[in-house]
Design an enzyme around this catalytic site. Sequence first.
Site, mmCIF file in Angstrom:
data_model
loop_
_atom_site.group_PDB
_atom_site.id
_atom_site.type_symbol
_atom_site.label_atom_id
_atom_site.label_comp_id
_atom_site.label_asym_id
_atom_site.label_seq_id
_atom_site.Cartn_x
_atom_site.Cartn_y
_atom_site.Cartn_z
ATOM 1 N N ARG A 1 0.865 -1.187 0.000
ATOM 2 C CA ARG A 1 0.000 0.000 0.000
ATOM 3 C C ARG A 1 0.894 1.227 0.000
ATOM 4 O O ARG A 1 1.710 1.396 0.905
ATOM 5 C CB ARG A 1 -0.890 -0.013 1.241
ATOM 6 N N TYR B 1 -2.661 12.215 6.713
ATOM 7 C CA TYR B 1 -3.000 11.072 7.557
ATOM 8 C C TYR B 1 -2.237 9.822 7.118
ATOM 9 O O TYR B 1 -2.252 9.444 5.955
ATOM 10 C CB TYR B 1 -4.504 10.809 7.476
ATOM 11 N N ASP C 1 -5.050 3.898 -0.043
ATOM 12 C CA ASP C 1 -6.146 4.138 0.904
ATOM 13 C C ASP C 1 -6.484 5.622 0.904
ATOM 14 O O ASP C 1 -5.623 6.463 1.182
ATOM 15 C CB ASP C 1 -5.684 3.689 2.303
ATOM 16 N N HIS D 1 -8.882 6.871 2.883
ATOM 17 C CA HIS D 1 -9.301 7.180 4.250
ATOM 18 C C HIS D 1 -10.588 8.006 4.342
ATOM 19 O O HIS D 1 -10.650 8.998 5.070
ATOM 20 C CB HIS D 1 -8.165 7.879 5.004
ATOM 21 N N GLU E 1 -8.990 2.082 -1.533
ATOM 22 C CA GLU E 1 -9.709 1.790 -0.289
ATOM 23 C C GLU E 1 -10.408 3.029 0.284
ATOM 24 O O GLU E 1 -9.867 4.142 0.219
ATOM 25 C CB GLU E 1 -8.685 1.265 0.713
ATOM 26 N N GLU F 1 -13.299 -1.554 6.974
ATOM 27 C CA GLU F 1 -12.582 -1.650 8.253
ATOM 28 C C GLU F 1 -13.375 -1.035 9.394
ATOM 29 O O GLU F 1 -13.175 -1.402 10.546
ATOM 30 C CB GLU F 1 -11.178 -1.033 8.145
ATOM 31 N N ARG G 1 -13.449 -5.340 4.111
ATOM 32 C CA ARG G 1 -12.292 -5.169 4.997
ATOM 33 C C ARG G 1 -12.592 -5.449 6.472
ATOM 34 O O ARG G 1 -11.768 -5.135 7.338
ATOM 35 C CB ARG G 1 -11.793 -3.721 4.854
ATOM 36 N N GLU H 1 -3.994 -7.586 5.484
ATOM 37 C CA GLU H 1 -3.100 -6.448 5.758
ATOM 38 C C GLU H 1 -2.172 -6.805 6.924
ATOM 39 O O GLU H 1 -2.606 -7.359 7.933
ATOM 40 C CB GLU H 1 -3.942 -5.214 6.138
ATOM 41 N N TRP I 1 -12.004 11.763 8.300
ATOM 42 C CA TRP I 1 -10.666 11.190 8.188
ATOM 43 C C TRP I 1 -10.835 9.818 7.613
ATOM 44 O O TRP I 1 -10.086 9.242 6.991
ATOM 45 C CB TRP I 1 -9.925 11.162 9.523
HETATM 46 O O1 EZ4 Z 1 -6.619 4.217 9.648
HETATM 47 O O2 EZ4 Z 1 -5.475 1.690 11.832
HETATM 48 O O3 EZ4 Z 1 -6.089 0.339 6.256
HETATM 49 N N1 EZ4 Z 1 -5.614 0.763 7.246
HETATM 50 C C1 EZ4 Z 1 -5.952 1.908 7.826
HETATM 51 C C2 EZ4 Z 1 -5.323 2.294 9.138
HETATM 52 C C3 EZ4 Z 1 -6.389 2.904 10.043
HETATM 53 C C4 EZ4 Z 1 -6.016 2.915 11.498
HETATM 54 C C5 EZ4 Z 1 -7.240 3.164 12.349
HETATM 55 O O4 EZ4 Z 1 -7.094 2.505 13.517
HETATM 56 O O5 EZ4 Z 1 -6.778 2.604 7.294
HETATM 57 O O6 EZ4 Z 1 -4.285 3.184 8.928
HETATM 58 CO CO CO Z 2 -7.770 1.623 5.670
#
Ligand code: EZ4
Ligand code: CO
Length: 405
Positions: free
Chosen positions: A149, A161, A213, A215, A239, A265, A286, A342, A405
């Site tokens: 990633r 982030y 990702d 986010h 993602e 997630e 996820r 992951e 976020w």
């Molecule tokens: O933002 O683990 O895919 N992984 C992620 C991580 C999450 C943090 C949140 O607890 O998106 O970086």
């Molecule tokens: Co993620």
Amino acid sequence: MSDRIVAADVIVTSPGRNYVTLKVTTADGVVGYGDATLNGRELAVASYLRDHLAPLLVGRDPARIEDTWQLLYRGAYWRRGPVTMAAIGAVDVALWDVKGKTLGQPVYQLLGGAVRDRVLTYTHASAWEVPALLDAVDARLAQGFRAVRAQSGVPGLETVYGVHRDVASYEPAARGSALVEESWDTSAYLRHAPEALAAVREHVGAGVHLLHDAHHRLTPQQAARLGKALEPVDLFWLEDVTPAENQDVLRLVRQHTTTPLAIGEAFTTVFDVHHLITEQLIDFVRCAVVHAGGISHLRKILAMAEVYQVRGAPHGPSDVSPVSFGASVHVGLATHNFAIQEYMGYPEPVHDVFPHSWSYADGYLHPGDAPGVGVALDEKLAAKFPYESAYLPVARQLDGTLTDW
Ligand code: EZ4
Ligand code: CO
């Protein structure tokens, strides 16, 4: 006569990250462990377990995993949600651990046995500038990873982030009592990300899986645009393009791009992901063992996903403890539509605090053949790492508006 649970204890430890662990002890002297770590809100789950679930567990038959799951889920009246599901997940994994130890079998055997020899994994590479990102990816490939990633900084921003200016892979949760506020500019990100990822693809060539990702930061239109722009990069997945709350917006994204999408997630039950799956709005789900009700419930999510050719790819940051990480690898070895796990790695003391049978080699994971889940907790060592509060950072747009976020 069947065995009985005689104790359900909660241990909170912080060897670089906070972990909440449930320890179930039976009258026959079998000990099972489950992970209940909810990053940034750890003590809420510790209390849920200690104050509300432990009294229900004592005296119960540990062999009745599904019945206990249903009791805790339906019996609460208040269903779903990350605190509840992480607590139930910890009980579920601890009971699978007990069952495996009682029968002398690794959990993957109890789930039907291996459907593959080893479980594909991906890790993180990040850097502020693109040349440093290419070096970070190279370092991961040198460790044998076949899937990476890639995340980079964004010109004009101070912080992004999950991207550190000096460290190639890091978990954003900052320990300490202060909440870190980062900056964010969606337009700058959308301009830069396709360029950065194209450079990574050009650098690694065709044989490496690349992931990215977002986010949860984009609108559907922005997500569609990014997915389209990334098509030549041939991502394994993009993602969390949009915020988790409204799943229907993904229809628009799907109409515009063939870039595979991964989401889940932050989803904790099959009831929360079923539209994503049945409407084929995602390619990878996820949900993690720890946050989605344990091994039993993740298997149900994956069974539904199998019908729609959606594959499992559980969240595995360093705040998922080695206990549920190991449990996830058992599920991965035994579940046909499990795609990839992951694996972010752990701060060094974590491996000593949680001795584990699972192992990494050449881009793949194996759960090991120890009975049960195969992860223990060294309580004496754990006691040397007391809990510290930790918060995930938040981000503000350039005008100060708080962003997703
Ligand atoms: O933002 O683990 O895919 N992984 C992620 C991580 C999450 C943090 C949140 O607890 O998106 O970086
Ligand atoms: Co993620």
